[in-house]
Design a protein around this motif. Structure first.
Motif, PDB file in Angstrom:
ATOM      1  N   MET A 182       1.059  -1.076  -0.174  1.00  0.00           N
ATOM      2  CA  MET A 182       0.454   0.046   0.052  1.00  0.00           C
ATOM      3  C   MET A 182       1.141   0.947   0.332  1.00  0.00           C
ATOM      4  SD  MET A 182      -3.385  -0.979   0.323  1.00  0.00           S
ATOM      5  CE  MET A 182      -4.401  -2.090   0.720  1.00  0.00           C
ATOM      6  N   LYS A 183       0.031   2.628  -0.259  1.00  0.00           N
ATOM      7  CA  LYS A 183       0.966   3.619   0.263  1.00  0.00           C
ATOM      8  C   LYS A 183       1.153   4.119   1.422  1.00  0.00           C
ATOM      9  CE  LYS A 183       1.262   8.375  -2.383  1.00  0.00           C
ATOM     10  NZ  LYS A 183       0.695   9.531  -2.527  1.00  0.00           N
ATOM     11  N   HIS A 184       0.022   4.164   2.027  1.00  0.00           N
ATOM     12  CA  HIS A 184      -0.128   4.158   3.409  1.00  0.00           C
ATOM     13  C   HIS A 184      -0.455   2.905   4.112  1.00  0.00           C
ATOM     14  CE1 HIS A 184      -0.744   8.586   2.533  1.00  0.00           C
ATOM     15  NE2 HIS A 184      -1.483   8.129   1.753  1.00  0.00           N
ATOM     16  N   PRO A 185       0.434   2.653   4.833  1.00  0.00           N
ATOM     17  CA  PRO A 185       0.154   1.152   6.265  1.00  0.00           C
ATOM     18  C   PRO A 185      -1.059   0.616   6.342  1.00  0.00           C
ATOM     19  CG  PRO A 185       2.079   2.277   7.462  1.00  0.00           C
ATOM     20  CD  PRO A 185       0.865   3.567   6.553  1.00  0.00           C
ATOM     21  N   LEU A 186      -2.154  -0.226   6.068  1.00  0.00           N
ATOM     22  CA  LEU A 186      -3.478  -0.406   6.058  1.00  0.00           C
ATOM     23  C   LEU A 186      -3.775  -1.199   7.775  1.00  0.00           C
ATOM     24  CD1 LEU A 186      -5.944  -1.050   4.710  1.00  0.00           C
ATOM     25  CD2 LEU A 186      -5.077  -3.310   5.005  1.00  0.00           C
ATOM     26  N   LYS A 187      -4.693   0.108   7.831  1.00  0.00           N
ATOM     27  CA  LYS A 187      -5.297  -0.217   9.286  1.00  0.00           C
ATOM     28  C   LYS A 187      -6.947  -0.437   8.907  1.00  0.00           C
ATOM     29  CE  LYS A 187      -6.065   0.887  14.228  1.00  0.00           C
ATOM     30  NZ  LYS A 187      -5.091   1.536  15.091  1.00  0.00           N
ATOM     31  N   ILE A 188      -7.507  -1.416   9.400  1.00  0.00           N
ATOM     32  CA  ILE A 188      -8.930  -1.704   8.256  1.00  0.00           C
ATOM     33  C   ILE A 188      -9.823  -2.747   9.676  1.00  0.00           C
ATOM     34  CG2 ILE A 188      -8.244  -4.494   7.514  1.00  0.00           C
ATOM     35  CD1 ILE A 188      -9.900  -4.002   5.816  1.00  0.00           C
ATOM     36  N   VAL A 189     -11.118  -2.290   9.876  1.00  0.00           N
ATOM     37  CA  VAL A 189     -11.654  -2.987  10.694  1.00  0.00           C
ATOM     38  C   VAL A 189     -12.750  -3.653  10.188  1.00  0.00           C
ATOM     39  CG1 VAL A 189     -13.449  -3.361  12.402  1.00  0.00           C
ATOM     40  CG2 VAL A 189     -11.487  -1.366  12.205  1.00  0.00           C
ATOM     41  N   LEU A 190     -12.914  -5.220   9.947  1.00  0.00           N
ATOM     42  CA  LEU A 190     -13.344  -6.175   8.841  1.00  0.00           C
ATOM     43  C   LEU A 190     -15.247  -6.569  10.039  1.00  0.00           C
ATOM     44  CD1 LEU A 190     -11.077  -7.969   7.812  1.00  0.00           C
ATOM     45  CD2 LEU A 190     -12.461  -6.040   6.176  1.00  0.00           C
ATOM     46  N   ARG A 191     -15.861  -6.240   9.450  1.00  0.00           N
ATOM     47  CA  ARG A 191     -17.545  -6.698  10.164  1.00  0.00           C
ATOM     48  C   ARG A 191     -17.881  -8.342   9.875  1.00  0.00           C
ATOM     49  NH1 ARG A 191     -18.036  -1.729  10.402  1.00  0.00           N
ATOM     50  NH2 ARG A 191     -16.914  -1.334  12.579  1.00  0.00           N
ATOM     51  N   GLY A 192     -18.512  -9.580  10.220  1.00  0.00           N
ATOM     52  CA  GLY A 192     -19.220 -10.198   9.559  1.00  0.00           C
ATOM     53  C   GLY A 192     -18.741 -11.802  10.561  1.00  0.00           C
ATOM     54  N   VAL A 193     -18.185 -13.272   9.568  1.00  0.00           N
ATOM     55  CA  VAL A 193     -18.826 -14.113  10.507  1.00  0.00           C
ATOM     56  C   VAL A 193     -16.821 -14.482  10.389  1.00  0.00           C
ATOM     57  CG1 VAL A 193     -18.624 -16.862   9.887  1.00  0.00           C
ATOM     58  CG2 VAL A 193     -20.818 -15.074   9.490  1.00  0.00           C
ATOM     59  N   THR A 194     -16.955 -14.822  12.003  1.00  0.00           N
ATOM     60  CA  THR A 194     -15.158 -14.603  11.915  1.00  0.00           C
ATOM     61  C   THR A 194     -14.604 -16.012  12.224  1.00  0.00           C
ATOM     62  OG1 THR A 194     -15.627 -14.867  14.520  1.00  0.00           O
ATOM     63  CG2 THR A 194     -15.424 -13.567  13.760  1.00  0.00           C
ATOM     64  N   ASN A 195     -15.935 -17.467  12.185  1.00  0.00           N
ATOM     65  CA  ASN A 195     -15.156 -18.676  11.781  1.00  0.00           C
ATOM     66  C   ASN A 195     -16.611 -19.129  11.597  1.00  0.00           C
ATOM     67  OD1 ASN A 195     -14.829 -17.370  14.939  1.00  0.00           O
ATOM     68  ND2 ASN A 195     -13.161 -18.760  14.508  1.00  0.00           N
ATOM     69  N   ASP A 196     -16.289 -20.009  10.414  1.00  0.00           N
ATOM     70  CA  ASP A 196     -17.512 -20.743   9.420  1.00  0.00           C
ATOM     71  C   ASP A 196     -16.633 -22.309   9.208  1.00  0.00           C
ATOM     72  OD1 ASP A 196     -15.739 -19.603   7.352  1.00  0.00           O
ATOM     73  OD2 ASP A 196     -17.918 -19.583   6.379  1.00  0.00           O
ATOM     74  N   GLN A 197     -17.251 -22.117   8.475  1.00  0.00           N
ATOM     75  CA  GLN A 197     -16.980 -23.981   7.373  1.00  0.00           C
ATOM     76  C   GLN A 197     -16.116 -23.997   5.963  1.00  0.00           C
ATOM     77  OE1 GLN A 197     -20.558 -26.618   8.446  1.00  0.00           O
ATOM     78  NE2 GLN A 197     -19.663 -27.534   9.464  1.00  0.00           N
ATOM     79  N   VAL A 198     -16.007 -22.982   5.528  1.00  0.00           N
ATOM     80  CA  VAL A 198     -16.245 -22.966   4.094  1.00  0.00           C
ATOM     81  C   VAL A 198     -14.344 -21.799   4.313  1.00  0.00           C
ATOM     82  CG1 VAL A 198     -16.292 -22.320   1.834  1.00  0.00           C
ATOM     83  CG2 VAL A 198     -18.264 -21.990   4.044  1.00  0.00           C
ATOM     84  N   ASP A 199     -14.106 -20.938   5.131  1.00  0.00           N
ATOM     85  CA  ASP A 199     -13.274 -20.441   4.628  1.00  0.00           C
ATOM     86  C   ASP A 199     -12.116 -20.403   6.010  1.00  0.00           C
ATOM     87  OD1 ASP A 199     -13.415 -18.867   2.402  1.00  0.00           O
ATOM     88  OD2 ASP A 199     -15.454 -18.201   3.727  1.00  0.00           O
ATOM     89  N   PRO A 200     -10.915 -20.645   5.687  1.00  0.00           N
ATOM     90  CA  PRO A 200      -9.808 -20.252   7.344  1.00  0.00           C
ATOM     91  C   PRO A 200     -10.580 -19.051   7.924  1.00  0.00           C
ATOM     92  CG  PRO A 200      -8.746 -20.005   4.955  1.00  0.00           C
ATOM     93  CD  PRO A 200     -10.081 -19.490   4.830  1.00  0.00           C
ATOM     94  N   SER A 201     -10.599 -19.486   9.117  1.00  0.00           N
ATOM     95  CA  SER A 201     -10.540 -18.836  10.549  1.00  0.00           C
ATOM     96  C   SER A 201     -10.183 -17.644  10.229  1.00  0.00           C
ATOM     97  CB  SER A 201     -11.430 -19.595  11.483  1.00  0.00           C
ATOM     98  OG  SER A 201      -9.606 -20.072  12.022  1.00  0.00           O
ATOM     99  N   VAL A 202      -9.559 -16.481  11.678  1.00  0.00           N
ATOM    100  CA  VAL A 202      -8.963 -15.358  11.302  1.00  0.00           C
ATOM    101  C   VAL A 202      -8.567 -16.253  12.916  1.00  0.00           C
ATOM    102  CG1 VAL A 202      -9.220 -13.029  12.834  1.00  0.00           C
ATOM    103  CG2 VAL A 202     -10.721 -14.077  11.277  1.00  0.00           C
ATOM    104  N   ASP A 203      -8.818 -17.427  13.037  1.00  0.00           N
ATOM    105  CA  ASP A 203      -7.223 -17.438  14.273  1.00  0.00           C
ATOM    106  C   ASP A 203      -6.090 -18.423  13.385  1.00  0.00           C
ATOM    107  OD1 ASP A 203      -9.619 -17.292  17.306  1.00  0.00           O
ATOM    108  OD2 ASP A 203     -10.607 -18.226  15.575  1.00  0.00           O
ATOM    109  N   VAL A 204      -6.388 -19.314  12.665  1.00  0.00           N
ATOM    110  CA  VAL A 204      -5.810 -19.405  11.421  1.00  0.00           C
ATOM    111  C   VAL A 204      -5.192 -19.182  11.151  1.00  0.00           C
ATOM    112  CG1 VAL A 204      -5.628 -20.627   9.799  1.00  0.00           C
ATOM    113  CG2 VAL A 204      -6.393 -22.050  12.295  1.00  0.00           C
ATOM    114  N   LEU A 205      -5.521 -17.882  10.264  1.00  0.00           N
ATOM    115  CA  LEU A 205      -4.839 -17.100   9.807  1.00  0.00           C
ATOM    116  C   LEU A 205      -3.861 -16.204  10.550  1.00  0.00           C
ATOM    117  CD1 LEU A 205      -7.342 -15.053   7.059  1.00  0.00           C
ATOM    118  CD2 LEU A 205      -5.152 -17.028   7.254  1.00  0.00           C
ATOM    119  N   LYS A 206      -3.907 -16.019  11.713  1.00  0.00           N
ATOM    120  CA  LYS A 206      -3.628 -14.781  12.318  1.00  0.00           C
ATOM    121  C   LYS A 206      -2.045 -15.748  13.276  1.00  0.00           C
ATOM    122  CE  LYS A 206      -3.448 -13.021  17.559  1.00  0.00           C
ATOM    123  NZ  LYS A 206      -4.185 -12.734  18.448  1.00  0.00           N
TER     124      LYS A 206
END
Length: 373
Positions: A109-133
């Motif tokens: 990016m040009k400026h450091p990214l700081k983003i707040v995402l809202r929605g589903v943190t853990n489901d059966q389809v996508d990697p969860s936020v815990d695993v990505l962290k």
């Protein structure tokens, strides 16, 4: 950045995210036709439209054209801008769906990214936020993307179908990436996990931990599975529970597995004991597949190697997932990069399944959006 401006053409809705992410990085426009053209409900889905809106928020000067039925998309990428952003993700897919793409784009990016995402943190389809962290952040650090402002925090958990989770992700920018040599995964030294429960009895998480340990304790003593029971506002809008496990090796490789309960009102009820046992078995399978990167982060590591300095990078992977194979084809179309692929049958040194050694020379991608102060 964009040497060839002629656009690439694709058909169908598969790998839409890959194409848009690589288009943004390479500066090459892309046109995607016949998106679910024969479907009863043709065109882009809600979660894909939400993803395109997110790309529009983090770039400056992108041109996006979608026809009336939503079956044709033309995307001409602008500059990656970054800054502070908030985005409401579609509850049809997990936040991981959006985060995976942001992990690829954020360092440039040009400026450091700081983003707040809202929605589903853990489901059966996508990697969860815990695993990505637990897996993707240490991987980015290997490429020299690190700093105080590099974090991924779960502020609220949200389970499908209602969602209601909230995640904060911030990432510093880098001008160039370091080349890497990840050829020896090392031996498993410890296993960490997170058993979470929202809007159900806190006892559920303890039952998951006991059953998962019942399997894993036979192999290694250093196991610690945290329990996370969020209450009130922080627990999202739907009940559920799940487990994510991460095995760490002596050489700093992280392999992960995860499972979540069925969404409320869909499918049969899952017993916490079964979920814990099955997740432990999935982790053992991931360890058997092995490699220096777990199967969810394969495409991320290959992208960062491609964009690295003009030097040789190597990484040892387990069997390539179909998603990764398609990603390699896309890397060739967008960046003209070919990987040298050597298969390593499991011999004396390599335990588990057959491995693949991927070698490439980086294109020396320089972050032109980042201006020198």
């Amino acid at each position: 950045m964009a040497t060839q401006a002629h656009s690439l053409s694709y058909a169908g809705c598969n790998f839409l995210r890959q194409r848009l992410v690589l288009s943004t990085l390479s500066g090459r426009p892309v046109k995607i036709r016949r998106i679910r053209a024969r479907d009863d409900n043709p065109g882009l889905r809600d979660f894909e439209a939400s993803f395109i809106r997110l790309l529009d928020k983090i770039t400056n000067g992108s041109r996006i054209e979608i026809n009336q039925t939503g079956t044709t998309l033309y995307y001409q990428p602008g500059l990656l801008y970054g800054g502070s952003v908030e985005h409401d993700c579609s509850v049809l897919r997990g936040i991981g769906y959006y985060l995976e793409a942001l992990l690829c784009l954020a360092p440039f990016m040009k400026h450091p990214l700081k983003i707040v995402l809202r929605g589903v943190t853990n489901d059966q389809v996508d990697p969860s936020v815990d695993v990505l962290k637990a897996t993707a952040l240490p991987l980015l650090k290997q490429f020299g993307i690190d700093g105080e402002s590099f974090e991924l925090k779960i502020l609220r958990r949200g389970m499908p179908p209602g969602g209601g989770g909230e995640v904060l992700f911030s990432c510093p920018v880098r001008k160039v990436l370091k080349p890497v040599q990840l050829t020896d995964p090392g031996k498993i030294k410890r296993i960490r996990g997170m058993a979470y429960s929202v809007r159900v009895s806190p006892q559920m998480a303890n039952r998951i931990v006991d059953s998962a340990r019942g399997i894993l304790n036979k192999f290694i003593p250093d196991i610690y599975i945290y329990t996370d029971h969020m209450k009130g506002v922080n627990s999202g809008k739907s009940p559920g529970f799940g487990l994510s496990l991460v095995a760490e090796t002596t050489n700093g490789t992280f392999l992960s597995a995860e499972l979540a309960s069925n969404p409320q009102g869909q499918g049969a009820a899952v017993l916490p004991e079964d979920l814990g046992r099955n997740c432990a078995k999935l982790l053992l399978e991931e360890i058997y597949r092995g490699g220096c990167v777990d199967s969810t982060s394969q495409s991320l590591v290959l992208l960062l190697m491609t964009l690295g300095q003009q030097d040789v990078s190597k990484v040892l992977l387990g069997p390539l997932s179909p998603y990764t194979i398609e990603f390699l084809r896309h890397l060739k179309s967008f960046f003209q990069v070919m990987f040298k692929v050597e298969t390593k049958p499991c011999g004396e040194e390599l335990k588990g399944g057959d491995k693949v050694l991927m070698t490439c020379v980086g294109i020396g991608f320089s972050n032109l959006s980042k201006t020198l102060k």
